[in-house]
Scaffold this motif. Structure first.
Motif, PDB file in Angstrom:
ATOM      1  N   ALA A 169       0.837  -1.252  -0.113  1.00  0.00           N
ATOM      2  CA  ALA A 169       0.081   0.024   0.009  1.00  0.00           C
ATOM      3  C   ALA A 169       0.956   1.241   0.107  1.00  0.00           C
ATOM      4  O   ALA A 169       0.481   2.218  -0.510  1.00  0.00           O
ATOM      5  N   LYS A 170       1.838   1.184   0.701  1.00  0.00           N
ATOM      6  CA  LYS A 170       2.916   2.441   0.783  1.00  0.00           C
ATOM      7  C   LYS A 170       3.529   2.751  -0.603  1.00  0.00           C
ATOM      8  O   LYS A 170       3.492   3.765  -1.042  1.00  0.00           O
ATOM      9  N   LEU A 171       3.523   1.917  -1.495  1.00  0.00           N
ATOM     10  CA  LEU A 171       4.411   2.016  -2.830  1.00  0.00           C
ATOM     11  C   LEU A 171       3.062   2.600  -3.772  1.00  0.00           C
ATOM     12  O   LEU A 171       3.160   3.550  -4.429  1.00  0.00           O
ATOM     13  N   PHE A 172       1.760   1.987  -3.486  1.00  0.00           N
ATOM     14  CA  PHE A 172       0.785   2.428  -4.307  1.00  0.00           C
ATOM     15  C   PHE A 172       0.469   3.816  -3.866  1.00  0.00           C
ATOM     16  O   PHE A 172       0.251   5.066  -4.485  1.00  0.00           O
ATOM     17  N   LEU A 173       0.374   4.224  -2.579  1.00  0.00           N
ATOM     18  CA  LEU A 173       0.213   5.764  -2.089  1.00  0.00           C
ATOM     19  C   LEU A 173       1.293   6.665  -2.504  1.00  0.00           C
ATOM     20  O   LEU A 173       0.816   7.769  -2.922  1.00  0.00           O
ATOM     21  N   GLU A 174       2.454   6.205  -2.426  1.00  0.00           N
ATOM     22  CA  GLU A 174       3.568   7.218  -2.923  1.00  0.00           C
ATOM     23  C   GLU A 174       3.230   7.376  -4.579  1.00  0.00           C
ATOM     24  O   GLU A 174       3.713   8.667  -4.770  1.00  0.00           O
ATOM     25  N   GLY A 175       2.773   6.516  -5.448  1.00  0.00           N
ATOM     26  CA  GLY A 175       2.497   6.754  -6.627  1.00  0.00           C
ATOM     27  C   GLY A 175       1.181   7.853  -6.832  1.00  0.00           C
ATOM     28  O   GLY A 175       1.182   8.669  -7.920  1.00  0.00           O
ATOM     29  N   MET A 176       0.168   7.897  -5.783  1.00  0.00           N
ATOM     30  CA  MET A 176      -0.785   8.761  -5.793  1.00  0.00           C
ATOM     31  C   MET A 176      -0.327  10.374  -5.140  1.00  0.00           C
ATOM     32  O   MET A 176      -1.115  11.073  -5.370  1.00  0.00           O
ATOM     33  N   GLN A 177       0.873  10.281  -4.926  1.00  0.00           N
ATOM     34  CA  GLN A 177       1.440  11.501  -4.239  1.00  0.00           C
ATOM     35  C   GLN A 177       0.683  12.114  -3.118  1.00  0.00           C
ATOM     36  O   GLN A 177       0.515  13.339  -2.765  1.00  0.00           O
ATOM     37  N   VAL A 178       0.036  11.205  -2.414  1.00  0.00           N
ATOM     38  CA  VAL A 178      -0.424  11.554  -1.125  1.00  0.00           C
ATOM     39  C   VAL A 178       0.544  12.289  -0.140  1.00  0.00           C
ATOM     40  O   VAL A 178       1.837  11.959  -0.316  1.00  0.00           O
ATOM     41  N   ASN A 179       0.113  12.759   0.835  1.00  0.00           N
ATOM     42  CA  ASN A 179       1.107  13.310   2.109  1.00  0.00           C
ATOM     43  C   ASN A 179       1.054  11.984   3.233  1.00  0.00           C
ATOM     44  O   ASN A 179       0.373  12.078   3.926  1.00  0.00           O
ATOM     45  N   LEU A 180       2.167  11.326   2.987  1.00  0.00           N
ATOM     46  CA  LEU A 180       2.015   9.857   3.582  1.00  0.00           C
ATOM     47  C   LEU A 180       2.988  10.113   4.992  1.00  0.00           C
ATOM     48  O   LEU A 180       4.061  10.611   5.012  1.00  0.00           O
ATOM     49  N   SER A 181       2.461   9.577   6.072  1.00  0.00           N
ATOM     50  CA  SER A 181       2.954   9.430   7.390  1.00  0.00           C
ATOM     51  C   SER A 181       3.037   7.892   7.770  1.00  0.00           C
ATOM     52  O   SER A 181       1.990   7.328   8.061  1.00  0.00           O
ATOM     53  N   TYR A 182       4.199   7.060   7.438  1.00  0.00           N
ATOM     54  CA  TYR A 182       4.171   5.696   7.339  1.00  0.00           C
ATOM     55  C   TYR A 182       4.773   5.183   8.493  1.00  0.00           C
ATOM     56  O   TYR A 182       5.968   5.571   8.941  1.00  0.00           O
ATOM     57  N   HIS A 183       4.118   4.099   9.434  1.00  0.00           N
ATOM     58  CA  HIS A 183       4.981   3.685  10.576  1.00  0.00           C
ATOM     59  C   HIS A 183       4.695   2.250  10.822  1.00  0.00           C
ATOM     60  O   HIS A 183       3.546   1.685  10.504  1.00  0.00           O
ATOM     61  N   GLU A 184       5.971   1.524  11.108  1.00  0.00           N
ATOM     62  CA  GLU A 184       5.882  -0.102  11.371  1.00  0.00           C
ATOM     63  C   GLU A 184       6.390  -0.032  12.766  1.00  0.00           C
ATOM     64  O   GLU A 184       7.223   0.642  13.215  1.00  0.00           O
ATOM     65  N   TYR A 185       5.804  -1.200  13.494  1.00  0.00           N
ATOM     66  CA  TYR A 185       6.176  -1.501  14.769  1.00  0.00           C
ATOM     67  C   TYR A 185       6.132  -2.851  14.951  1.00  0.00           C
ATOM     68  O   TYR A 185       5.698  -3.586  14.319  1.00  0.00           O
ATOM     69  N   ALA A 186       7.111  -3.365  16.024  1.00  0.00           N
ATOM     70  CA  ALA A 186       7.398  -4.703  16.443  1.00  0.00           C
ATOM     71  C   ALA A 186       6.127  -5.128  17.021  1.00  0.00           C
ATOM     72  O   ALA A 186       6.227  -5.049  18.658  1.00  0.00           O
ATOM     73  N   MET A 187       4.957  -5.438  16.670  1.00  0.00           N
ATOM     74  CA  MET A 187       3.830  -5.686  17.200  1.00  0.00           C
ATOM     75  C   MET A 187       2.973  -6.695  16.150  1.00  0.00           C
ATOM     76  O   MET A 187       3.274  -6.660  15.067  1.00  0.00           O
ATOM     77  N   GLY A 188       1.709  -7.219  16.725  1.00  0.00           N
ATOM     78  CA  GLY A 188       1.034  -7.885  16.041  1.00  0.00           C
ATOM     79  C   GLY A 188      -0.333  -7.245  15.623  1.00  0.00           C
ATOM     80  O   GLY A 188       0.118  -6.039  15.202  1.00  0.00           O
ATOM     81  N   HIS A 189      -1.211  -7.803  15.293  1.00  0.00           N
ATOM     82  CA  HIS A 189      -2.512  -7.194  14.717  1.00  0.00           C
ATOM     83  C   HIS A 189      -3.351  -6.419  15.976  1.00  0.00           C
ATOM     84  O   HIS A 189      -4.041  -7.146  16.526  1.00  0.00           O
ATOM     85  N   GLN A 190      -2.733  -5.254  16.210  1.00  0.00           N
ATOM     86  CA  GLN A 190      -3.176  -4.288  17.544  1.00  0.00           C
ATOM     87  C   GLN A 190      -2.874  -2.915  17.130  1.00  0.00           C
ATOM     88  O   GLN A 190      -2.292  -2.704  16.210  1.00  0.00           O
ATOM     89  N   ILE A 191      -3.423  -2.401  18.208  1.00  0.00           N
ATOM     90  CA  ILE A 191      -3.021  -0.865  18.291  1.00  0.00           C
ATOM     91  C   ILE A 191      -2.471  -0.650  19.633  1.00  0.00           C
ATOM     92  O   ILE A 191      -2.986  -0.901  20.562  1.00  0.00           O
ATOM     93  N   ASN A 192      -1.049  -0.224  19.724  1.00  0.00           N
ATOM     94  CA  ASN A 192      -0.427  -0.016  20.796  1.00  0.00           C
ATOM     95  C   ASN A 192      -0.206   1.473  21.410  1.00  0.00           C
ATOM     96  O   ASN A 192      -0.654   2.519  20.890  1.00  0.00           O
ATOM     97  N   GLN A 193       0.467   1.386  22.537  1.00  0.00           N
ATOM     98  CA  GLN A 193       0.517   2.756  23.006  1.00  0.00           C
ATOM     99  C   GLN A 193       1.491   3.694  22.049  1.00  0.00           C
ATOM    100  O   GLN A 193       1.255   5.031  21.882  1.00  0.00           O
ATOM    101  N   GLN A 194       2.412   3.275  21.310  1.00  0.00           N
ATOM    102  CA  GLN A 194       3.124   3.927  20.458  1.00  0.00           C
ATOM    103  C   GLN A 194       2.137   4.306  19.404  1.00  0.00           C
ATOM    104  O   GLN A 194       2.576   5.433  18.800  1.00  0.00           O
ATOM    105  N   VAL A 195       1.853   3.517  18.845  1.00  0.00           N
ATOM    106  CA  VAL A 195       0.826   3.928  17.625  1.00  0.00           C
ATOM    107  C   VAL A 195      -0.196   5.046  18.008  1.00  0.00           C
ATOM    108  O   VAL A 195      -0.415   5.953  17.199  1.00  0.00           O
ATOM    109  N   LEU A 196      -0.612   4.869  19.206  1.00  0.00           N
ATOM    110  CA  LEU A 196      -1.738   6.117  19.735  1.00  0.00           C
ATOM    111  C   LEU A 196      -0.798   7.476  19.984  1.00  0.00           C
ATOM    112  O   LEU A 196      -1.470   8.490  19.649  1.00  0.00           O
ATOM    113  N   ALA A 197       0.352   7.230  20.559  1.00  0.00           N
ATOM    114  CA  ALA A 197       1.272   8.443  20.605  1.00  0.00           C
ATOM    115  C   ALA A 197       1.523   8.919  19.138  1.00  0.00           C
ATOM    116  O   ALA A 197       1.514  10.472  19.165  1.00  0.00           O
TER     117      ALA A 197
END
Length: 207
Positions: A169-197
């Motif tokens: 999706a990141k590659l596709f979004l870059e092609g659309m020229q959106v203003n992208l803020s992309y983040h990967e985290y060492a976690m599973g299928h969840q929302i953790n405190q770092q994501v929320l921050a």
């Protein structure tokens, strides 16, 4: 659609809202529990999925993982897509909103991708939490959306929707020229405190 809402605790001249949609098998109360972690000057709106699965569980469309890959109802996805578009318009009118950010977790993020990228003038931005972009809807999407703000978070250990979905999706979004803020985290299928921050920081920085 039924929904829960937290009105801003801090009033500002510009009325901004974050609409957050839950994943399959959950309900509107799920992401609404995150209100205290989100900016105080936003309306936080959490709608309930259109399709009832029973026992207080809902979805935006039915999906089957039994084959090892997600197989979903395209007709139900289309139905929910139109309902979400209508819901965004209703919320804008009812609360006189200046800006709307549409987001969600897992299936809620899938719907946010489709609605936001197919009609980028409808919302100011989209928030994608542990989700994926459906291949089948790509022909419906805008060619470019340079004004669209996009926040993406995904766990590198996600066993439900693998990290490759986010990277593709990141590659596709870059092609659309959106203003992208992309983040990967060492976690599973969840929302953790770092994501929320990080999400809080990103939303607070939006003008």
């Amino acid at each position: 659609m039924e929904y829960l809402i937290q009105e801003p605790l801090v009033k500002t001249a510009k009325k901004k809202a974050l609409i957050l949609m839950h994943g399959v098998g959950s309900n509107e109360k799920d992401l609404f529990s995150l209100v205290s972690y989100l900016p105080k000057d936003y309306y936080i709106i959490c709608p309930q999925g259109h399709f009832a699965l029973g026992g207080g569980r809902y979805a935006w469309y039915n999906v089957d993982f039994s084959s090892g890959k997600p197989v979903y109802s395209m007709q139900q996805e289309k139905e929910s897509r139109e309902l979400i578009r209508q819901f965004v318009g209703e919320m804008k009118a009812k609360y006189q909103l200046d800006e709307v950010y549409l987001g969600g977790f897992s299936q809620g993020g899938i719907m946010s991708y489709t609605v936001g990228l197919s009609d980028p003038k409808l919302v100011k931005g989209i928030v994608i939490l542990s989700s994926r972009l459906l291949e089948e809807v790509k022909p419906l999407l805008a060619k470019q959306a340079p004004a669209l703000q996009v926040f993406v978070s995904h766990g590198t250990q996600d066993g439900t929707l693998g990290i490759h979905y986010a990277r593709e999706a990141k590659l596709f979004l870059e092609g659309m020229q959106v203003n992208l803020s992309y983040h990967e985290y060492a976690m599973g299928h969840q929302i953790n405190q770092q994501v929320l921050a990080d999400l809080n920081k990103w939303l607070s920085a939006q003008e």
